[in-house]
Write a protein that holds these residues in place. Structure first.
Motif, PDB file in Angstrom:
ATOM      1  N   ARG A  82     -40.176  39.678  50.487  1.00  0.00           N
ATOM      2  CA  ARG A  82     -39.874  38.346  50.616  1.00  0.00           C
ATOM      3  C   ARG A  82     -40.141  37.891  48.786  1.00  0.00           C
ATOM      4  N   PHE A  83     -40.443  38.952  48.031  1.00  0.00           N
ATOM      5  CA  PHE A  83     -41.332  38.536  46.456  1.00  0.00           C
ATOM      6  C   PHE A  83     -39.188  38.935  45.849  1.00  0.00           C
ATOM      7  N   ARG A 134     -36.944  35.818  46.835  1.00  0.00           N
ATOM      8  CA  ARG A 134     -36.910  34.323  46.491  1.00  0.00           C
ATOM      9  C   ARG A 134     -36.988  34.064  45.395  1.00  0.00           C
ATOM     10  N   HIS A 135     -36.946  35.735  44.089  1.00  0.00           N
ATOM     11  CA  HIS A 135     -37.376  35.448  42.757  1.00  0.00           C
ATOM     12  C   HIS A 135     -35.207  35.879  42.371  1.00  0.00           C
ATOM     13  N   LEU A 136     -34.893  37.781  42.753  1.00  0.00           N
ATOM     14  CA  LEU A 136     -33.832  37.791  42.401  1.00  0.00           C
ATOM     15  C   LEU A 136     -32.672  37.332  42.963  1.00  0.00           C
ATOM     16  N   TRP A 137     -32.554  37.007  44.224  1.00  0.00           N
ATOM     17  CA  TRP A 137     -31.576  37.716  45.268  1.00  0.00           C
ATOM     18  C   TRP A 137     -30.008  36.319  44.931  1.00  0.00           C
ATOM     19  N   ARG A 138     -29.127  36.303  44.814  1.00  0.00           N
ATOM     20  CA  ARG A 138     -28.297  35.566  43.705  1.00  0.00           C
ATOM     21  C   ARG A 138     -27.283  35.686  44.872  1.00  0.00           C
ATOM     22  N   THR A 174     -30.031  27.025  48.889  1.00  0.00           N
ATOM     23  CA  THR A 174     -30.857  27.258  47.248  1.00  0.00           C
ATOM     24  C   THR A 174     -29.922  27.188  46.266  1.00  0.00           C
TER      25      THR A 174
END
Ligand SMILES: [Fe+2]
Ligand SMILES: [Fe+2]
Length: 267
Positions: A197-198, A201-205, A255
């Motif tokens: 999840r972390f 949320r923060h690194l996936w592109r 997003t």
């Protein structure tokens, strides 16, 4: 039927190009936007082997089922790149080895190392990393298959449609493996759920973001996922991510599409 590495291995193979006539593109060429999308897809498919190089430095290499999958997967992705190269070549473009060679020469190494493999190389990652890797792969394959489907609709070219249908079928095999492994591994590990999840949320592109110029990522996302139909496809992927254990309400695609749709088209 539950997907296993054995069933995937028995189906994996070189993309079937029987009956695809690449000369059709000389009589009926693709639009500039469809070709621009294909250049992106060509480069990203051919980058798979470099992504694999980085992944093998992570705990992924310890699991023989995962390495068997990756061995077949990288072979199939290479042939996707070759098939797209043939489409580009039919339009008189430089594709395949000469294009890839020039791209790799021009790319700085630190740009080519993915966020995923950076986490996997960290000492804390451990076996939870494999669940993250499978979830990350599922999101990327869902996105890739959806991207090909949208390109097929937008380009509206009979020969490209047939070629992309065959590529999408193989992407479906990748989805089955990644998604079933992700679900199974996440379901039994709260730690893996939190790590995944972390990272998502923060690194996936979107696929290719780490290696393609930002304006090309923006173009592709706009071309394929803008508008009512594209938004519906992106929402469908987000709902699939929601169903992975511990990964609900991340809105990754929604997003990314709203953010990248604002990236200005390059000249
Ligand atoms: Fe592919
Ligand atoms: Fe794939």
């Amino acid at each position: 039927m539950k997907t296993t590495i054995d069933s995937y291995k028995s189906r994996a193979g070189r993309l079937d190009l029987e009956g695809i006539d690449f000369d059709d593109f000389q009589d009926q060429p693709l639009s500039p936007d469809a070709l621009r999308s294909l250049r992106y897809m060509h480069d990203v498919e051919h980058h798979t082997v470099c992504y694999l190089r980085d992944l093998l430095l992570t705990p992924a290499h310890q699991d023989p089922a995962i390495t068997s999958f990756l061995s077949c997967w990288v072979f199939e992705e290479m042939w996707h790149g070759e098939a797209i190269a043939a489409v580009l070549a039919a339009h008189g473009e430089v594709a395949g080895a000469p294009r890839i060679e020039a791209l790799r020469r021009g790319r700085r190494r630190q740009e080519a190392i993915s966020a995923l493999s950076t986490i996997g190389s960290a000492a804390f990652a451990g076996r939870a990393f494999i669940a993250l890797h499978m979830a990350w792969g599922a999101v990327n394959e869902w996105t890739t298959q959806a991207g090909y489907s949208r390109l097929s609709e937008r380009a509206d070219h009979p020969t490209l449609r047939e070629l992309l249908k065959r590529i999408m079928k193989q992407e479906g095999g990748h989805i089955d493996f990644y998604a079933s492994e992700a679900s199974r591994r996440l379901a039994t590990s709260p730690r893996a759920q939190r790590l995944t999840r972390f990272a998502l949320r923060h690194l996936w592109r979107p696929v290719g973001s780490g290696v393609m110029p930002k304006e090309e990522v923006g173009f592709l996302v706009r071309y394929l996922f803008d508008g009512e139909d594209g938004t519906a496809v992106a929402s469908r992927i987000d709902r699939r991510v929601d169903r992975l254990p511990g990964q609900s309400e991340l809105h990754l695609l929604g997003t990314a599409v709203s953010k990248l749709s604002r990236v200005r088209r390059s000249a």
